[in-house]
Design a protein around this motif. Structure first.
Motif, PDB file in Angstrom:
ATOM      1  N   GLY A 207      14.270  18.346  21.627  1.00 47.60           N
ATOM      2  CA  GLY A 207      15.639  18.783  21.197  1.00 47.60           C
ATOM      3  C   GLY A 207      16.516  17.994  20.426  1.00 47.60           C
ATOM      4  N   VAL A 208      16.345  16.678  20.601  1.00 47.01           N
ATOM      5  CA  VAL A 208      16.922  15.385  19.896  1.00 47.01           C
ATOM      6  C   VAL A 208      16.231  14.979  18.899  1.00 47.01           C
ATOM      7  CG1 VAL A 208      18.237  13.322  20.450  1.00 47.01           C
ATOM      8  CG2 VAL A 208      17.745  15.070  22.228  1.00 47.01           C
ATOM      9  N   THR A 209      16.958  14.684  17.625  1.00 44.84           N
ATOM     10  CA  THR A 209      16.288  14.073  16.492  1.00 44.84           C
ATOM     11  C   THR A 209      16.256  12.596  16.475  1.00 44.84           C
ATOM     12  OG1 THR A 209      16.627  16.218  15.249  1.00 44.84           O
ATOM     13  CG2 THR A 209      16.189  13.955  13.894  1.00 44.84           C
ATOM     14  N   PHE A 210      15.247  11.883  16.217  1.00 47.53           N
ATOM     15  CA  PHE A 210      15.083  10.299  16.151  1.00 47.53           C
ATOM     16  C   PHE A 210      14.619  10.097  14.821  1.00 47.53           C
ATOM     17  CE2 PHE A 210      14.864  11.661  20.616  1.00 47.53           C
ATOM     18  CZ  PHE A 210      15.595  10.726  21.243  1.00 47.53           C
ATOM     19  N   GLN A 211      15.257   9.027  14.059  1.00 48.93           N
ATOM     20  CA  GLN A 211      14.710   8.117  12.924  1.00 48.93           C
ATOM     21  C   GLN A 211      13.530   7.384  13.628  1.00 48.93           C
ATOM     22  OE1 GLN A 211      17.313   6.852  10.221  1.00 48.93           O
ATOM     23  NE2 GLN A 211      17.986   8.600   9.484  1.00 48.93           N
TER      24      GLN A 211
ATOM     25  N   VAL B 242       9.521  -5.769 -10.326  1.00 50.49           N
ATOM     26  CA  VAL B 242       9.555  -4.347  -9.781  1.00 50.49           C
ATOM     27  C   VAL B 242       9.882  -3.274 -10.666  1.00 50.49           C
ATOM     28  CG1 VAL B 242      10.640  -2.996  -8.082  1.00 50.49           C
ATOM     29  CG2 VAL B 242      10.042  -5.448  -7.523  1.00 50.49           C
ATOM     30  N   GLU B 243       9.012  -2.289 -10.571  1.00 51.66           N
ATOM     31  CA  GLU B 243       9.170  -1.149 -11.527  1.00 51.66           C
ATOM     32  C   GLU B 243       9.981   0.097 -11.112  1.00 51.66           C
ATOM     33  OE1 GLU B 243       5.632   0.266 -13.468  1.00 51.66           O
ATOM     34  OE2 GLU B 243       5.279  -2.194 -14.174  1.00 51.66           O
ATOM     35  N   ASP B 244       9.704   0.416  -9.784  1.00 59.79           N
ATOM     36  CA  ASP B 244      10.130   1.473  -8.881  1.00 59.79           C
ATOM     37  C   ASP B 244      10.429   0.909  -7.585  1.00 59.79           C
ATOM     38  OD1 ASP B 244       9.884   3.667 -10.970  1.00 59.79           O
ATOM     39  OD2 ASP B 244       7.825   3.768 -10.718  1.00 59.79           O
ATOM     40  N   VAL B 245      11.549   1.708  -7.109  1.00 57.78           N
ATOM     41  CA  VAL B 245      11.863   1.299  -5.629  1.00 57.78           C
ATOM     42  C   VAL B 245      12.276   2.781  -4.926  1.00 57.78           C
ATOM     43  CG1 VAL B 245      13.621   0.512  -3.965  1.00 57.78           C
ATOM     44  CG2 VAL B 245      12.929  -0.860  -6.081  1.00 57.78           C
ATOM     45  N   TYR B 246      11.619   2.800  -3.736  1.00 58.73           N
ATOM     46  CA  TYR B 246      11.765   4.191  -3.232  1.00 58.73           C
ATOM     47  C   TYR B 246      11.861   3.919  -1.488  1.00 58.73           C
ATOM     48  CZ  TYR B 246       6.642   4.057  -2.586  1.00 58.73           C
ATOM     49  OH  TYR B 246       5.482   3.649  -2.319  1.00 58.73           O
ATOM     50  N   LYS B 247      12.399   4.836  -0.735  1.00 60.68           N
ATOM     51  CA  LYS B 247      12.468   4.796   0.633  1.00 60.68           C
ATOM     52  C   LYS B 247      11.955   5.953   1.158  1.00 60.68           C
ATOM     53  CE  LYS B 247      15.391   3.404   4.511  1.00 60.68           C
ATOM     54  NZ  LYS B 247      16.662   3.143   4.963  1.00 60.68           N
ATOM     55  N   LEU B 248      10.982   5.908   2.025  1.00 63.12           N
ATOM     56  CA  LEU B 248      10.733   7.268   2.866  1.00 63.12           C
ATOM     57  C   LEU B 248      11.258   6.731   4.315  1.00 63.12           C
ATOM     58  CD1 LEU B 248       6.810   7.365   2.018  1.00 63.12           C
ATOM     59  CD2 LEU B 248       8.672   8.347   0.944  1.00 63.12           C
ATOM     60  N   THR B 249      11.935   8.050   4.725  1.00 62.48           N
ATOM     61  CA  THR B 249      12.152   8.304   6.171  1.00 62.48           C
ATOM     62  C   THR B 249      11.712   9.562   6.833  1.00 62.48           C
ATOM     63  OG1 THR B 249      14.058   9.507   5.372  1.00 62.48           O
ATOM     64  CG2 THR B 249      14.551   7.095   5.434  1.00 62.48           C
ATOM     65  N   HIS B 250      11.293   9.036   8.043  1.00 60.15           N
ATOM     66  CA  HIS B 250      10.699  10.108   8.908  1.00 60.15           C
ATOM     67  C   HIS B 250      11.647  10.199  10.132  1.00 60.15           C
ATOM     68  CE1 HIS B 250       6.921   9.418   7.040  1.00 60.15           C
ATOM     69  NE2 HIS B 250       7.279   8.171   6.744  1.00 60.15           N
TER      70      HIS B 250
ATOM     71  N   ILE C 294       5.117   7.461  10.814  1.00 61.58           N
ATOM     72  CA  ILE C 294       4.589   8.392  11.934  1.00 61.58           C
ATOM     73  C   ILE C 294       3.304   7.898  11.879  1.00 61.58           C
ATOM     74  CG2 ILE C 294       3.647  10.678  12.263  1.00 61.58           C
ATOM     75  CD1 ILE C 294       6.653  10.729  12.042  1.00 61.58           C
ATOM     76  N   GLY C 295       2.849   7.583  13.241  1.00 57.55           N
ATOM     77  CA  GLY C 295       1.495   6.838  13.661  1.00 57.55           C
ATOM     78  C   GLY C 295       1.281   7.071  15.036  1.00 57.55           C
ATOM     79  N   LYS C 296       0.116   6.380  15.374  1.00 59.78           N
ATOM     80  CA  LYS C 296      -0.391   6.561  16.816  1.00 59.78           C
ATOM     81  C   LYS C 296       0.934   6.208  17.946  1.00 59.78           C
ATOM     82  CE  LYS C 296      -4.047   5.093  20.224  1.00 59.78           C
ATOM     83  NZ  LYS C 296      -3.068   4.664  21.153  1.00 59.78           N
ATOM     84  N   HIS C 297       1.382   5.160  17.587  1.00 61.45           N
ATOM     85  CA  HIS C 297       2.379   4.763  18.676  1.00 61.45           C
ATOM     86  C   HIS C 297       3.617   5.682  18.762  1.00 61.45           C
ATOM     87  CE1 HIS C 297      -0.150   1.177  19.292  1.00 61.45           C
ATOM     88  NE2 HIS C 297       0.168   0.866  18.133  1.00 61.45           N
ATOM     89  N   THR C 298       4.109   6.225  17.392  1.00 60.59           N
ATOM     90  CA  THR C 298       5.101   7.055  17.572  1.00 60.59           C
ATOM     91  C   THR C 298       4.860   8.139  18.095  1.00 60.59           C
ATOM     92  OG1 THR C 298       5.744   6.365  15.228  1.00 60.59           O
ATOM     93  CG2 THR C 298       6.797   8.414  15.698  1.00 60.59           C
TER      94      THR C 298
END
Length: 52
Positions: A38-42, A24-32, A46-50
């Protein structure tokens, strides 16, 4: 290898490959986040089901 979830559904658009940590050369994490009424959810992505 395609992902098979806990209910046995096969997701042919998600793939898993195990590699050693030495390869493994790089590790990263994307969060959406989604804001619904008005309520924020993690979300796991992001896709059709979301968006439904």
């Amino acid at each position: 290898m395609a992902l098979i979830d806990l209910e046995g559904n096969v997701h042919s658009d998600i793939f898993i490959k195990e590699v050693s940590d030495r390869k493994v050369e790089d590790v990263y994490k994307l969060t959406h986040e989604a804001i619904f009424k008005g309520v924020t959810f993690q979300t796991s992505g992001i896709g059709k089901h979301t968006l439904d």
